[in-house]
Write an enzyme that holds these catalytic residues in place. Structure first.
Site, PDB file in Angstrom:
ATOM      1  N   ASP A 278      35.435  30.370  13.743  1.00 17.24           N
ATOM      2  CA  ASP A 278      34.940  28.996  13.693  1.00 17.24           C
ATOM      3  C   ASP A 278      35.632  28.255  12.560  1.00 17.24           C
ATOM      4  O   ASP A 278      36.045  28.834  11.563  1.00 17.24           O
ATOM      5  CB  ASP A 278      33.418  28.974  13.510  1.00 17.24           C
ATOM      6  CG  ASP A 278      32.986  29.288  12.092  1.00 17.24           C
ATOM      7  OD1 ASP A 278      33.614  30.155  11.460  1.00 17.24           O
ATOM      8  OD2 ASP A 278      32.024  28.652  11.613  1.00 17.24           O
ATOM      9  N   SER A 279      35.808  26.951  12.743  1.00 12.52           N
ATOM     10  CA  SER A 279      36.371  26.073  11.713  1.00 12.52           C
ATOM     11  C   SER A 279      37.731  26.590  11.251  1.00 12.52           C
ATOM     12  O   SER A 279      38.637  26.773  12.067  1.00 12.52           O
ATOM     13  CB  SER A 279      35.373  25.957  10.557  1.00 12.52           C
ATOM     14  OG  SER A 279      35.718  24.919   9.679  1.00 12.52           O
ATOM     15  N   ALA A 280      37.892  26.866   9.958  1.00  8.71           N
ATOM     16  CA  ALA A 280      39.163  27.392   9.469  1.00  8.71           C
ATOM     17  C   ALA A 280      39.516  28.697  10.159  1.00  8.71           C
ATOM     18  O   ALA A 280      40.688  28.970  10.457  1.00  8.71           O
ATOM     19  CB  ALA A 280      39.099  27.594   7.955  1.00  8.71           C
TER      20      ALA A 280
ATOM     21  N   ALA B 263      39.798  24.406  13.424  1.00 11.82           N
ATOM     22  CA  ALA B 263      40.718  23.529  12.696  1.00 11.82           C
ATOM     23  C   ALA B 263      42.050  23.553  13.441  1.00 11.82           C
ATOM     24  O   ALA B 263      43.005  24.198  13.030  1.00 11.82           O
ATOM     25  CB  ALA B 263      40.883  24.006  11.267  1.00 11.82           C
TER      26      ALA B 263
ATOM     27  N   HIS C 177      29.387  19.653  12.383  1.00 10.78           N
ATOM     28  CA  HIS C 177      30.221  20.809  12.081  1.00 10.78           C
ATOM     29  C   HIS C 177      29.385  21.882  11.383  1.00 10.78           C
ATOM     30  O   HIS C 177      28.548  21.590  10.537  1.00 10.78           O
ATOM     31  CB  HIS C 177      31.365  20.375  11.159  1.00 10.78           C
ATOM     32  CG  HIS C 177      32.365  21.461  10.893  1.00 10.78           C
ATOM     33  ND1 HIS C 177      33.419  21.702  11.736  1.00 10.78           N
ATOM     34  CD2 HIS C 177      32.471  22.376   9.900  1.00 10.78           C
ATOM     35  CE1 HIS C 177      34.135  22.704  11.266  1.00 10.78           C
ATOM     36  NE2 HIS C 177      33.575  23.135  10.156  1.00 10.78           N
TER      37      HIS C 177
END
Length: 366
Positions: free
Chosen positions: A194-196, A226, A323
């Site tokens: 997730d995310s980064a 990302a 987020h």
């Protein structure tokens, strides 16, 4: 008003979410409820997002340590409660010039020779850890029925770019070389995060595509990745300006800390959705997004690029969420739905038989 992040604040944040019914949250944001492009944020998600952006960005090593402790403590306190039925063991991943560690999750009764989920946590390449993401990884392993390896990659500022990228790529190679030790099929490894961490999963997929004669990822299962972090279009800037967890100052801090002035946001290891060569060979991909996330337009850009190239891609949006909502699984039903979607997708992609049918599932790449 700025607050100092620490374990106590994590406890207060978790308690405040748990003790704030939807009706109370609506009263708290009356007249100030965030709206964008026909979407209205969930009131409790807005309260949670504003709480995070009220935290003081750390300016010293001690405060960074406290911020990391806050982030991990919030993940474990607010994460999924139903995580039984999964065994774990921490493992060393020795490499030529360093050693990584990871945590291997094995659902009860899982057979050897099955699929693996290679997972990278979020946190802007500055925060996050295997321990902090334990509830998410346990839940995903349990619902998928697959082993899962969560990687403790290096973080900035101690280890800025390209250290996390190198760790992610090398962990993929290590898994391929140590499949027997892990008890998994190296041809059925899903990249997830997730995310980064979702960005790192994409970077690894692009990296694997450069050697098509080797095993390729069976799938990508990503939560608000990302994918493109240039953050230059109107929607990205407007969503960042709402200060819902990923606010302008937080994004700038992550970027400055991680890049250390060494790399531009347009570099494919920073914005993997811009890697034209890699995208041509992407495996089946599921992307989950949040309506009030500055990273959502970049994820949609990735979806469009993959679809235009004939790749198998699905995108599902949670329009009222912010987020990071999956890390708050104890408080949002959308988080559990997200993990279930990821688990179903991984199972479907990894049930395909080996050989030609598996190549067809990846879009015909041989």
């Amino acid at each position: 008003m700025f607050l100092t992040a620490n374990k106590f604040m994590a406890r207060m944040g978790d308690l405040s979410l748990g003790l704030t019914p939807a009706a109370v949250a609506r009263l708290l944001v009356t007249g100030r409820r965030a709206k964008w492009d026909g979407r209205r944020v969930d009131p409790r998600a807005q309260v949670a997002g504003r709480f995070f952006t009220s935290l003081r960005i750390p300016a010293t090593e001690a405060r960074l340590t406290a911020f990391r402790e806050f982030f991990d403590a919030l993940g474990t306190r607010s994460g999924f409660a139903d995580t039984g039925g999964v065994g774990t063991r921490d493992i060393a991943m020795p490499l030529a010039d360093r050693s990584l560690t990871g945590r291997l999750y094995s659902p009860d009764g899982v057979a050897d020779g099955g699929p693996l989920i290679l997972f990278f946590h979020g946190g802007g390449y500055v925060l996050g850890s295997v321990a902090g993401y334990d509830p998410i990884c346990r839940r995903l392993a349990k619902l998928s029925g697959h082993r899962l390896l969560s990687v403790e990659y290096r973080l900035a500022p101690e280890h800025p770019w390209p250290a996390p990228v190198e760790d992610a790529r090398d962990s993929w190679t290590w898994v391929q070389q140590n499949a027997d030790r892990l008890g998994i099929d190296p041809e059925r490894v899903t990249l997830s995060g997730d995310s980064a961490g979702g960005g790192l999963a994409l970077v690894v997929a692009n990296h694997a595509a450069a050697t098509p004669q080797d095993n390729q990822p069976a799938a990508l299962a990503l939560a608000y990745p990302a994918a493109r972090v240039t953050l230059q279009d109107e929607a990205e800037q407007a969503l960042a300006g709402m200060e819902l967890l990923l606010g302008v100052s937080v994004l700038e801090w992550f970027k400055k800390t991680y890049t250390a002035g060494r790399v531009e946001a347009t570099d494919p290891t920073m914005s993997p959705a811009l890697d034209e060569d890699g995208l041509r060979h992407m495996p089946p991909t599921l992307i989950l997004t949040a309506g009030f996330d500055p990273l959502r337009p970049g994820a949609e850009f990735l979806r469009d690029r993959l679809a235009a190239g004939g790749r198998a891609v699905e995108l599902y949006e949670y329009p009222t969420m912010i987020h990071g909502f999956v890390s708050l699984g104890r408080h949002f039903t959308e988080a559990d739905d997200a993990i279930r979607r990821l688990a179903r997708y991984v199972r479907t992609c990894c049930e395909t038989e080996r050989g030609e049918s598996r190549q067809a599932a990846r879009g015909g790449i041989v």
